[in-house]
Scaffold this active site. Structure first.
Site, PDB file in Angstrom:
ATOM      1  N   LEU A   1       0.820  -1.213   0.000  1.00 14.16           N
ATOM      2  CA  LEU A   1       0.000   0.000   0.000  1.00 14.16           C
ATOM      3  C   LEU A   1       0.849   1.256   0.000  1.00 14.16           C
ATOM      4  O   LEU A   1       0.489   2.257  -0.610  1.00 14.16           O
ATOM      5  CB  LEU A   1      -0.925   0.011   1.225  1.00 14.16           C
ATOM      6  CG  LEU A   1      -1.977  -1.099   1.288  1.00 14.16           C
ATOM      7  CD1 LEU A   1      -2.708  -1.065   2.614  1.00 14.16           C
ATOM      8  CD2 LEU A   1      -2.955  -0.977   0.129  1.00 14.16           C
ATOM      9  N   GLY A   2       1.976   1.218   0.682  1.00 12.04           N
ATOM     10  CA  GLY A   2       2.817   2.416   0.738  1.00 12.04           C
ATOM     11  C   GLY A   2       3.768   2.372   1.904  1.00 12.04           C
ATOM     12  O   GLY A   2       4.037   1.313   2.466  1.00 12.04           O
ATOM     13  N   GLU A   3       4.277   3.555   2.251  1.00 11.92           N
ATOM     14  CA  GLU A   3       5.244   3.691   3.330  1.00 11.92           C
ATOM     15  C   GLU A   3       4.604   4.441   4.492  1.00 11.92           C
ATOM     16  O   GLU A   3       4.033   5.510   4.296  1.00 11.92           O
ATOM     17  CB  GLU A   3       6.478   4.470   2.853  1.00 11.92           C
ATOM     18  CG  GLU A   3       7.291   3.757   1.779  1.00 11.92           C
ATOM     19  CD  GLU A   3       8.011   2.526   2.291  1.00 11.92           C
ATOM     20  OE1 GLU A   3       8.466   2.538   3.451  1.00 11.92           O
ATOM     21  OE2 GLU A   3       8.109   1.546   1.539  1.00 11.92           O
TER      22      GLU A   3
ATOM     23  N   SER B   1       5.268   5.415   8.953  1.00 16.12           N
ATOM     24  CA  SER B   1       6.415   5.697   9.806  1.00 16.12           C
ATOM     25  C   SER B   1       7.071   4.367  10.165  1.00 16.12           C
ATOM     26  O   SER B   1       6.406   3.420  10.564  1.00 16.12           O
ATOM     27  CB  SER B   1       5.965   6.433  11.066  1.00 16.12           C
ATOM     28  OG  SER B   1       5.067   5.651  11.800  1.00 16.12           O
ATOM     29  N   TYR B   2       8.351   4.266   9.972  1.00 12.94           N
ATOM     30  CA  TYR B   2       9.199   3.130  10.346  1.00 12.94           C
ATOM     31  C   TYR B   2       9.112   1.919   9.424  1.00 12.94           C
ATOM     32  O   TYR B   2       9.941   1.028   9.540  1.00 12.94           O
ATOM     33  CB  TYR B   2       8.912   2.662  11.783  1.00 12.94           C
ATOM     34  CG  TYR B   2       9.128   3.727  12.800  1.00 12.94           C
ATOM     35  CD1 TYR B   2      10.412   4.108  13.155  1.00 12.94           C
ATOM     36  CD2 TYR B   2       8.057   4.384  13.377  1.00 12.94           C
ATOM     37  CE1 TYR B   2      10.616   5.114  14.079  1.00 12.94           C
ATOM     38  CE2 TYR B   2       8.255   5.390  14.298  1.00 12.94           C
ATOM     39  CZ  TYR B   2       9.536   5.751  14.650  1.00 12.94           C
ATOM     40  OH  TYR B   2       9.735   6.748  15.552  1.00 12.94           O
TER      41      TYR B   2
ATOM     42  N   LYS C   1       1.919  -3.782   8.786  1.00 15.59           N
ATOM     43  CA  LYS C   1       3.102  -2.919   8.716  1.00 15.59           C
ATOM     44  C   LYS C   1       4.323  -3.785   9.003  1.00 15.59           C
ATOM     45  O   LYS C   1       4.420  -4.404  10.064  1.00 15.59           O
ATOM     46  CB  LYS C   1       3.004  -1.780   9.735  1.00 15.59           C
ATOM     47  CG  LYS C   1       4.195  -0.828   9.679  1.00 15.59           C
ATOM     48  CD  LYS C   1       4.121   0.261  10.745  1.00 15.59           C
ATOM     49  CE  LYS C   1       3.104   1.309  10.395  1.00 15.59           C
ATOM     50  NZ  LYS C   1       3.203   2.500  11.284  1.00 15.59           N
TER      51      LYS C   1
ATOM     52  N   SER D   1       7.108  -0.443   5.780  1.00 11.73           N
ATOM     53  CA  SER D   1       6.202  -0.561   4.641  1.00 11.73           C
ATOM     54  C   SER D   1       4.877  -1.167   5.098  1.00 11.73           C
ATOM     55  O   SER D   1       4.834  -1.984   6.014  1.00 11.73           O
ATOM     56  CB  SER D   1       6.828  -1.454   3.563  1.00 11.73           C
ATOM     57  OG  SER D   1       8.063  -0.918   3.148  1.00 11.73           O
TER      58      SER D   1
ATOM     59  N   ASP E   1       0.795  13.924  15.819  1.00  9.67           N
ATOM     60  CA  ASP E   1       1.098  14.015  14.383  1.00  9.67           C
ATOM     61  C   ASP E   1      -0.198  14.007  13.573  1.00  9.67           C
ATOM     62  O   ASP E   1      -0.330  13.272  12.590  1.00  9.67           O
ATOM     63  CB  ASP E   1       2.018  12.870  13.960  1.00  9.67           C
ATOM     64  CG  ASP E   1       2.777  13.183  12.669  1.00  9.67           C
ATOM     65  OD1 ASP E   1       2.828  14.372  12.288  1.00  9.67           O
ATOM     66  OD2 ASP E   1       3.322  12.256  12.046  1.00  9.67           O
TER      67      ASP E   1
END
Length: 493
Positions: free
Chosen positions: A32-34, A36-37, A55, A39, A145
């Site tokens: 799906l994407g990147e 925090s920390y 993740k 993929s 965040d």
């Protein structure tokens, strides 16, 4: 007898499931994407048939921060916060299994549609987001965040808070935090000033996120992040670029979020009673934009696959013709980019680089392969300092990434370096700020001299920022080297 797909949601992975290899429990479908920390992948839980997000985090990443994220998610049980199901260790990766939100983040939807959101859409998303914040703040947790990239939507339109990589919990012994953490443009003034902050820091970020959803990018997004850090605490609270485009209710809501004094800032509970939120429409109004975004994503994926297949065929033909393998840059060639267009008002077009900005600052970007490649090359997996001094400001990763991107282009940037060195030499020492803060001498200068000083102010500040960044990296690198050495020694035992 065929087992029907369960209507009840997966609450938690069973003890039996957690003892197996993750491949036995899940079928991983796509990346799906990147985040925090690590993929993020889409997967199916084989036993229940439920779609989940996984993740995958390299163990070299900051385990203390990852464990903090898992701990916070484990404690949360709200429809407005992404659920946590369990975790595995697999080779050198930690697999964190979470709730899947099929529509992606709000920033993904803006980027894919190349449109900002309407007031009605924003109000509906903000209502769910505020309920998530009310829950977190009641649990004495600060997200730290909040931005469009960390608000996920499921396919029904329900918004959920995600990415607790920098979230923190308030305790009786540490009622306020004094660490700079988060993404620069969304940070509250008290966070930047490191004067201690509490849950209402998230409310400031929510106000900035409201402007981001309406205009496509946060205030100050067009200037250097370090300059924004100086401007946010000193300037008046930001507003819409064209206030006349928005209703009084929306403008007042943002105004109540963006109060510089945290003691006078509204809470999530209070904002849920604001007319702009009370009159928000049901989540069904988001289904059309979600469908449109998902259709665009599917078409781009098909086009990318087609281009990759064509390039593979061409490379095979080239290999047969010349008996040499020809490497194709498939990722950069196949990635779709939105055209650069207008960025004003509701339902207007926005520049792709304004939303892509967030990917450099920690926002998940769906299927952004070329950026993923850059991140792998320069190795800038988000890292916050684990020393007792407190976490490293996340926005510093942005500067590290910019440096690493610029390294291959040293020749191209030679003029910029020359300008920088020239600017260092053109400022006389007596132009520096007097240590005692006495500016009376300015009265004796001519108008032309004052104009020259004013023009030189920005370059001087850029120089100071660069010097500060270099000093920061010079102090930080030995600490990172020592940490890496300790990790290597531990792995050898």
């Amino acid at each position: 007898m065929e087992q029907p797909a369960p209507k009840s949601k997966l609450k938690k992975l069973s003890e039996d499931s957690l003892t197996k290899q993750p491949e036995e429990v899940f079928d991983v479908l796509e990346k799906l994407g990147e985040g925090s920390y690590g993929s993020v992948f889409k997967a199916i839980h084989k036993e229940s048939g439920q779609v989940v997000a996984i993740k995958q985090v390299p163990v070299e990443s900051d385990l203390q921060e990852i464990i903090k994220e898992i701990s916070i998610m484990q404690q949360c049980d709200s429809h407005y916060v992404v659920k946590y199901y369990g975790s595995y260790f697999k080779n050198t990766d930690l697999w964190i299994v979470m709730e899947y939100c099929g529509a992606g983040s709000v920033s993904d939807i803006i980027r894919l549609r190349n449109k900002t959101l309407t007031e009605d859409e924003i109000a509906t998303i903000l209502r769910s987001t505020l309920k998530g914040l009310e829950y977190l703040h009641f649990m004495r947790k600060i997200h730290r965040d909040i931005k469009a990239g960390n608000i996920l939507l499921n396919t029904e339109g329900h918004a959920k808070l995600a990415d607790f990589g920098v979230a923190g919990q308030l305790t009786d012994t540490m009622a306020k935090r004094n660490t700079v953490i988060g993404t620069p443009f969304w940070m509250a003034p008290e966070v930047i000033q490191e004067i201690g902050y509490n849950c209402v820091a998230d409310i400031w970020s929510l106000g900035i996120t409201s402007i981001e959803m309406a205009e496509g990018k946060p205030p100050y997004a067009d200037i250097h992040p370090m300059r924004a850090i100086f401007m946010i605490p000193t300037n008046p609270p930001p507003t819409f670029r064209k206030p006349e485009l928005w209703t009084d209710e929306f403008t007042d809501f943002v105004k109540k979020c963006l109060v510089k004094n945290p003691e006078q800032r509204a809470t999530a509970t209070q904002l849920l009673q604001h007319p702009f939120i009370k009159n928000a429409k049901p989540v069904s109004i988001l289904r059309d934009l979600i469908t449109e975004a998902m259709d665009i994503k599917a078409k781009r994926h098909e086009e990318l696959q087609r281009e990759l297949e064509e390039e593979d065929e061409n490379s095979e033909e080239d290999e047969l013709d010349s008996h040499t393998m020809v490497k194709t840059n498939s990722e950069s060639a196949g990635t779709m980019r939105a055209a650069s267009t207008m960025s004003e008002g509701a339902q207007t077009m926005i520049e792709h680089n304004s939303t892509m900005l967030e990917s450099d600052l920690g926002t998940m970007v769906i299927n952004s392969d070329d950026e993923e490649e850059e991140e792998e090359e320069d190795g800038t997996m988000k890292r916050n300092a684990t020393s007792p001094q407190g976490p490293r400001p996340s926005f510093m990763d942005y500067f590290d990434k910019q440096d690493s991107k610029n390294k291959p282009h040293d020749n191209c940037n030679q003029n910029l370096h020359e300008q920088y060195h020239i600017s260092k030499n053109v400022f006389p020492d007596n132009w520096k700020v007097p240590p005692d803060g006495d500016f009376d001498f300015l009265k004796n200068l001519s108008f032309e001299e004052l104009q020259m000083r004013l023009k030189a102010l920005d370059p001087m500040m850029e120089r100071e920022i660069e010097d500060l960044r270099q000093r920061y990296n010079a102090k930080r690198q030995p600490i990172l080297d020592a940490m890496d050495a300790k990790k290597r020694r531990q792995q050898n035992f």
